[in-house]
Every structure is written in C-alpha cells, then in structure tokens.
Design an enzyme around this catalytic site. Structure first.
Site, PDB file in Angstrom:
ATOM      1  N   CYS A   3       0.871  -1.184   0.000  1.00  0.00           N
ATOM      2  CA  CYS A   3       0.000   0.000   0.000  1.00  0.00           C
ATOM      3  C   CYS A   3       0.902   1.225   0.000  1.00  0.00           C
ATOM      4  O   CYS A   3       1.738   1.392   0.886  1.00  0.00           O
ATOM      5  CB  CYS A   3      -0.896  -0.021   1.235  1.00  0.00           C
ATOM      6  SG  CYS A   3      -1.737   1.541   1.538  1.00  0.00           S
ATOM      7  N   CYS A   6       0.745   3.339   3.204  1.00  0.00           N
ATOM      8  CA  CYS A   6       1.448   2.692   4.321  1.00  0.00           C
ATOM      9  C   CYS A   6       2.956   2.887   4.160  1.00  0.00           C
ATOM     10  O   CYS A   6       3.660   3.148   5.144  1.00  0.00           O
ATOM     11  CB  CYS A   6       1.102   1.211   4.396  1.00  0.00           C
ATOM     12  SG  CYS A   6      -0.507   0.892   5.153  1.00  0.00           S
ATOM     13  N   ASP A  29      -0.776  16.554  -2.092  1.00  0.00           N
ATOM     14  CA  ASP A  29      -1.131  15.610  -3.148  1.00  0.00           C
ATOM     15  C   ASP A  29      -0.154  15.760  -4.317  1.00  0.00           C
ATOM     16  O   ASP A  29       0.190  16.873  -4.722  1.00  0.00           O
ATOM     17  CB  ASP A  29      -2.573  15.848  -3.626  1.00  0.00           C
ATOM     18  CG  ASP A  29      -3.108  14.652  -4.393  1.00  0.00           C
ATOM     19  OD1 ASP A  29      -4.004  13.963  -3.882  1.00  0.00           O
ATOM     20  OD2 ASP A  29      -2.606  14.396  -5.517  1.00  0.00           O
ATOM     21  N   HIS A  45      -4.185   1.341   8.635  1.00  0.00           N
ATOM     22  CA  HIS A  45      -4.652   0.973   7.294  1.00  0.00           C
ATOM     23  C   HIS A  45      -6.103   0.507   7.351  1.00  0.00           C
ATOM     24  O   HIS A  45      -6.389  -0.614   7.744  1.00  0.00           O
ATOM     25  CB  HIS A  45      -3.783  -0.118   6.670  1.00  0.00           C
ATOM     26  CG  HIS A  45      -4.250  -0.489   5.288  1.00  0.00           C
ATOM     27  ND1 HIS A  45      -3.727   0.077   4.142  1.00  0.00           N
ATOM     28  CD2 HIS A  45      -5.231  -1.327   4.873  1.00  0.00           C
ATOM     29  CE1 HIS A  45      -4.359  -0.403   3.090  1.00  0.00           C
ATOM     30  NE2 HIS A  45      -5.279  -1.264   3.498  1.00  0.00           N
ATOM     31  N   ASN A  84     -13.265  10.202  -1.091  1.00  0.00           N
ATOM     32  CA  ASN A  84     -13.719   9.357  -2.196  1.00  0.00           C
ATOM     33  C   ASN A  84     -13.897   7.953  -1.626  1.00  0.00           C
ATOM     34  O   ASN A  84     -13.036   7.466  -0.894  1.00  0.00           O
ATOM     35  CB  ASN A  84     -12.692   9.349  -3.325  1.00  0.00           C
ATOM     36  CG  ASN A  84     -12.579  10.705  -4.012  1.00  0.00           C
ATOM     37  OD1 ASN A  84     -13.564  11.428  -4.118  1.00  0.00           O
ATOM     38  ND2 ASN A  84     -11.389  11.066  -4.447  1.00  0.00           N
ATOM     39  N   HIS A  95      -6.648   3.237   0.989  1.00  0.00           N
ATOM     40  CA  HIS A  95      -6.189   3.520   2.356  1.00  0.00           C
ATOM     41  C   HIS A  95      -6.838   4.845   2.729  1.00  0.00           C
ATOM     42  O   HIS A  95      -6.625   5.859   2.035  1.00  0.00           O
ATOM     43  CB  HIS A  95      -4.648   3.594   2.388  1.00  0.00           C
ATOM     44  CG  HIS A  95      -4.067   3.898   3.730  1.00  0.00           C
ATOM     45  ND1 HIS A  95      -3.069   3.120   4.305  1.00  0.00           N
ATOM     46  CD2 HIS A  95      -4.334   4.888   4.610  1.00  0.00           C
ATOM     47  CE1 HIS A  95      -2.763   3.622   5.489  1.00  0.00           C
ATOM     48  NE2 HIS A  95      -3.507   4.707   5.691  1.00  0.00           N
ATOM     49  N   HIS A  97      -8.213   8.270   3.417  1.00  0.00           N
ATOM     50  CA  HIS A  97      -7.609   9.605   3.386  1.00  0.00           C
ATOM     51  C   HIS A  97      -8.681  10.637   3.066  1.00  0.00           C
ATOM     52  O   HIS A  97      -9.679  10.341   2.404  1.00  0.00           O
ATOM     53  CB  HIS A  97      -6.475   9.663   2.358  1.00  0.00           C
ATOM     54  CG  HIS A  97      -6.897   9.257   0.974  1.00  0.00           C
ATOM     55  ND1 HIS A  97      -7.023   7.943   0.591  1.00  0.00           N
ATOM     56  CD2 HIS A  97      -7.248   9.998  -0.096  1.00  0.00           C
ATOM     57  CE1 HIS A  97      -7.424   7.896  -0.672  1.00  0.00           C
ATOM     58  NE2 HIS A  97      -7.579   9.128  -1.109  1.00  0.00           N
ATOM     59  N   HIS A  99      -9.281  14.478   1.443  1.00  0.00           N
ATOM     60  CA  HIS A  99      -8.711  15.534   0.603  1.00  0.00           C
ATOM     61  C   HIS A  99      -9.098  16.905   1.171  1.00  0.00           C
ATOM     62  O   HIS A  99     -10.277  17.146   1.447  1.00  0.00           O
ATOM     63  CB  HIS A  99      -9.262  15.462  -0.822  1.00  0.00           C
ATOM     64  CG  HIS A  99      -8.886  14.220  -1.577  1.00  0.00           C
ATOM     65  ND1 HIS A  99      -7.891  14.193  -2.531  1.00  0.00           N
ATOM     66  CD2 HIS A  99      -9.383  12.952  -1.519  1.00  0.00           C
ATOM     67  CE1 HIS A  99      -7.794  12.976  -3.039  1.00  0.00           C
ATOM     68  NE2 HIS A  99      -8.688  12.196  -2.445  1.00  0.00           N
TER      69      HIS A  99
HETATM   70  P1  5GP Z   1      -8.240   8.958  -4.176  1.00  0.00           P
HETATM   71  O1  5GP Z   1      -8.682   9.080  -5.595  1.00  0.00           O
HETATM   72  O2  5GP Z   1      -7.837   7.532  -3.819  1.00  0.00           O
HETATM   73  O3  5GP Z   1      -9.228   9.548  -3.221  1.00  0.00           O
HETATM   74  O4  5GP Z   1      -6.977   9.884  -4.048  1.00  0.00           O
HETATM   75  C1  5GP Z   1      -5.668   9.439  -4.027  1.00  0.00           C
HETATM   76  C2  5GP Z   1      -4.806  10.661  -4.179  1.00  0.00           C
HETATM   77  O5  5GP Z   1      -3.473  10.320  -3.858  1.00  0.00           O
HETATM   78  C3  5GP Z   1      -4.779  11.228  -5.608  1.00  0.00           C
HETATM   79  O6  5GP Z   1      -5.247  12.573  -5.588  1.00  0.00           O
HETATM   80  C4  5GP Z   1      -3.319  11.129  -6.021  1.00  0.00           C
HETATM   81  O7  5GP Z   1      -2.881  12.251  -6.767  1.00  0.00           O
HETATM   82  C5  5GP Z   1      -2.594  11.017  -4.686  1.00  0.00           C
HETATM   83  N1  5GP Z   1      -1.366  10.242  -4.717  1.00  0.00           N
HETATM   84  C6  5GP Z   1      -1.181   9.040  -5.307  1.00  0.00           C
HETATM   85  N2  5GP Z   1       0.074   8.595  -5.104  1.00  0.00           N
HETATM   86  C7  5GP Z   1       0.695   9.546  -4.367  1.00  0.00           C
HETATM   87  C8  5GP Z   1       2.020   9.659  -3.843  1.00  0.00           C
HETATM   88  O8  5GP Z   1       2.884   8.789  -4.011  1.00  0.00           O
HETATM   89  N3  5GP Z   1       2.305  10.776  -3.127  1.00  0.00           N
HETATM   90  C9  5GP Z   1       1.386  11.752  -2.923  1.00  0.00           C
HETATM   91  N4  5GP Z   1       1.776  12.821  -2.212  1.00  0.00           N
HETATM   92  N5  5GP Z   1       0.126  11.683  -3.400  1.00  0.00           N
HETATM   93  C10 5GP Z   1      -0.221  10.592  -4.115  1.00  0.00           C
HETATM   94 ZN    ZN Z   2      -2.237   1.369   3.729  1.00  0.00          ZN
END
Ligand code: 5GP
Ligand code: ZN
Length: 114
Positions: A3, A6, A29, A45, A84, A95, A97, A99
């Site tokens: 992950c 993680c 992000d 997690h 989301n 995982h 989170h 925004h």
């Molecule tokens: P989700 O669509 O799952 O709600 O959002 C995941 C977010 O994580 C996306 O906006 C994506 O740009 C961000 N993200 C994905 N991989 C990484 C990473 O390695 N580092 C950072 N800082 N953000 C990430």
């Molecule tokens: Zn995780």
C-alpha cells in the site's frame, strides 16, 4: 503490505510531511486538483469510509479536525473536504484519506491586483 500510503507513513517512500501525530499524517497531493491540495491520511490501514466500524469514530473525527486546523493555519476562508469512497466514488488508493482542497480565493485576489 503493498500500500503506497502505508509505505509513505512508514517512511519507506520519502515524502514531505506537512504534519504528523500519533493518528494521522498530512502530505501534499502529488497531482493537485486545486491551488492547495493536501491529503490527511490515517496511520491505521483502513480501506475506506465504507470499511469503518463504530470504534473508528474518534479517529475519523480527528482527520476532519486536522483538516480544519490546517485550513485555519493556511488562512483559507473556504475549502472542500472530500472522502472518495470505492472505485465508483473515485477512490484510487485503498487507504483511508481525506482531501483538503482550496486556495481559489487567493487566485481571484491575485487576478484583481493585476
Ligand atoms: P483517491 O482518488 O484515492 O481519493 O486519491 C488518491 C490521491 O493520492 C490522488 O489525488 C493522487 O494524486 C494522490 N497520490 C497518489 N500517489 C501519491 C504519492 O505517491 N504521493 C502523494 N503525495 N500523493 C499521491
Ligand atoms: Zn495502507
């Protein structure tokens, strides 16, 4: 566990932590969808909001309050908080989170000054 969040939490992948405590980390992000786009990531997690149990109420509240405090520190007058949930809800990383999106006001102010 394979992950990415993680790995960021465990510092296996280097990342700038804007904030960290026992429950959450906050990072920028990597693909910002707003002038200000932070992720408040729970250290535990848990896959998504739909996987929460009653015992998680306190930590999820902590995520929201962390976002509120960061928005205040940044001087944001308005912002969006987005979870989301699931692929149909646009979730890509499984995982939990939150925004924090904002900063549009600052851009408007900038335009007015030109
Ligand atoms: P989700 O669509 O799952 O709600 O959002 C995941 C977010 O994580 C996306 O906006 C994506 O740009 C961000 N993200 C994905 N991989 C990484 C990473 O390695 N580092 C950072 N800082 N953000 C990430
Ligand atoms: Zn995780």
């Amino acid at each position: 566990m394979d992950c990415i969040f993680c790995k960021i939490i465990n510092k296996e992948i280097p990342s700038d932590f804007i904030y960290e405590d026992g429950d959450v980390i906050v990072i920028k992000d990597i693909h910002p969808l707003a002038p200000i786009h932070y992720l408040i990531i729970l250290k535990e997690h848990i896959q998504s909001i739909s996987h929460l149990e009653n015992s998680h109420q306190e930590v999820v509240s902590k995520m929201i309050f962390t976002a509120k405090k960061i928005a205040e520190k940044l001087g944001l007058k308005g912002y969006k908080l987005v979870f989301n949930v699931g692929r149909e809800g646009g979730q890509v990383i499984d995982h939990l989170h939150l925004h924090l999106l904002g900063g549009w006001g600052k851009i408007e102010n900038l335009k007015l000054k030109i």
